[in-house]
Design an enzyme around this catalytic site. Structure first.
Site, PDB file in Angstrom:
ATOM      1  N   GLU A  81       8.606   3.399   4.451  1.00 22.14           N
ATOM      2  CA  GLU A  81       7.476   4.142   3.329  1.00 22.14           C
ATOM      3  C   GLU A  81       8.328   5.265   2.756  1.00 22.14           C
ATOM      4  O   GLU A  81       7.384   6.261   2.065  1.00 22.14           O
ATOM      5  CB  GLU A  81       6.279   3.833   3.914  1.00 22.14           C
ATOM      6  CG  GLU A  81       5.777   3.061   4.967  1.00 22.14           C
ATOM      7  CD  GLU A  81       4.099   3.006   5.056  1.00 22.14           C
ATOM      8  OE1 GLU A  81       4.132   3.584   5.807  1.00 22.14           O
ATOM      9  OE2 GLU A  81       3.670   1.599   6.109  1.00 22.14           O
ATOM     10  N   GLU A 135       4.958  -4.934   7.027  1.00 19.27           N
ATOM     11  CA  GLU A 135       4.011  -3.567   7.669  1.00 19.27           C
ATOM     12  C   GLU A 135       3.150  -4.915   6.279  1.00 19.27           C
ATOM     13  O   GLU A 135       2.999  -4.128   5.396  1.00 19.27           O
ATOM     14  CB  GLU A 135       4.056  -1.716   7.708  1.00 19.27           C
ATOM     15  CG  GLU A 135       4.360  -2.034   8.714  1.00 19.27           C
ATOM     16  CD  GLU A 135       3.930  -0.643   9.444  1.00 19.27           C
ATOM     17  OE1 GLU A 135       3.179  -0.082   8.864  1.00 19.27           O
ATOM     18  OE2 GLU A 135       5.185   0.032   9.106  1.00 19.27           O
TER      19      GLU A 135
END
Ligand code: BMA
Length: 397
Positions: free
Chosen positions: A206, A312
């Site tokens: 991320e 994810e």
């Protein structure tokens, strides 16, 4: 008589010559065939010395991704919404009838001399569950919410931290000791025959967002790329870790346009992955855009001869009980190219008693989403553990 004998001998010689030619062609063909399959399997991973199982897994997964998407769940065997570390249990299995095909694990807090992760999961038990999943044919992937190297805080401490751990930085040696710990940890994950278990490693994820110390606003392009490359080179070349596939996993949604800005390079990444929760949140509900983003990473992966994955995702507490079929499945299929991802992993089912919050992303048997997740599982495109081909041996699918 002489002439007849000579003729017979010539005939024999001729047979022999033909026989030798045929034999040579046969051997050559076998050798070429073998070389060809060797080349296919062996030149794909960024680690030329990756173990055979790791190379074969990569090869098979890449092939399988053309027609199937594997389903994964974080911490699946460790705990569920209403149980903790009970052998054999899995919320996914109890909701759908099968274990997931992919198992995510998290090792935040590994640097300290503590026995449990930031989510209170025992590090040694994770090894056992990884082995259990592997023996069943499942795939294991590890993420690392790494502690802050300067402040000793957690990974959500947004003080910039990357330059301090690069070579020459004040915390460089300390950082090396963390990588040493990780190297020893994954080198101790072995199957029944002593072979190393392949792991998809997904660090510094991320990075297009700015909520971790390695985040976008905290880290320059050069520093992020240097950190990634240093990590790969240190583990692979200095610590001889050869059971890893490296997954690069930026955050999607409105941050997707930054995906390639800090891409560490084709020689340092095996899997182009994506994390995205935001696109499923009520107001945004950008399922179509997400599908296009997934299609884009599939396209990049194809160009680079690599694998794409949805590493994810999820809808916290499954507030839409039909999320699996009404949101996730469309995201994987609206843009047909998106079907090319190798797997999708939904996040953990936090134990309610321990955490006192509804923080779960797969169904649990008492939740109304269980029947919908079962329908998702039954889709032709989707693979759970019970439909998993053997991905650790060559020519299996
Ligand atoms: C986050 C949350 C946290 C957890 C972390 C690492 O997304 O689930 O509660 O500590 O992942 O697993």
């Amino acid at each position: 008589m002489q002439a007849e004998k000579q003729q017979k001998q010539n005939l024999k010689k001729g047979h022999m010559k033909n026989f030798i030619i045929v034999l040579s062609i046969g051997i050559l063909a076998m050798a070429c065939g073998d070389n060809k399959s060797k080349t296919n399997v062996e030149n794909l991973t960024i680690d030329e010395q990756a173990t055979q199982e790791t190379k074969v897994l990569y090869y098979n997964l890449k092939k399988l991704a053309k027609t199937k998407i594997l389903y994964g769940h974080q911490d699946d065997l460790a705990y569920g919404y209403s149980w903790w570390a009970e052998p054999g249990r899995s919320d996914v299995k109890e909701s759908t009838g099968s274990y997931p095909a992919v198992y995510g694990w998290e090792i935040g807090d590994l640097r300290q001399d503590v026995e449990v992760t930031l989510d209170s999961v025992n590090f040694e038990s994770i090894k056992d569950w990884i082995k259990e999943a592997y023996e069943r044919g499942g795939i294991n992937t590890i993420s690392w919410h790494m502690n802050h190297p300067v402040t000793d805080g957690d990974s959500w401490d947004t003080t910039p931290g990357v330059s301090a751990i690069l070579p020459g930085g004040a915390e460089h040696e300390k950082f090396n000791t963390w990588l040493d710990k990780f190297a020893a940890y994954v080198k101790d994950m072995k199957g029944e025959n002593g072979e190393l278990i392949p792991i998809i490693f997904r660090p510094y994820h991320e990075n297009t967002g700015s909520w971790f110390w390695w985040g976008d606003e905290q880290t320059s392009v050069d520093d992020y790329v240097a950190l990634w490359r240093y990590t790969v080179e240190y583990l692979r070349d200095k610590r001889n870790v050869h059971n890893l596939l490296y997954a690069y996993s930026p955050n999607g949604g409105r941050l997707f346009e930054k995906y390639m800005e800090k891409y560490p390079g084709d020689d340092y990444v095996d899997i182009l992955a994506l994390d995205d929760y935001g696109s499923f949140m009520n107001q945004q509900n950008n399922t179509e855009q997400l599908s296009n983003d997934l299609a884009q990473i599939v396209e990049w992966a194809e160009e680079k001869n690599k694998i794409a994955a949805f590493a994810e995702t999820g809808l916290e507490a499954l507030t839409n009980p039909n999320w699996f079929t009404e949101s996730l499945y469309p995201a994987l299929t609206i843009n047909p190219k998106a079907k090319g991802i190798a797997y999708v992993l939904t996040w953990r089912n936090a134990n309610f008693e321990k955490e006192q919050r509804d923080h779960f992303y797969a169904a649990h048997p008492d939740h109304e989403s269980a029947s919908d997740m079962k329908i998702f599982r039954d889709k032709e495109l989707i693979v759970f553990e019970d439909e998993m081909p053997n991905l650790y041996t060559k020519n299996s699918n």
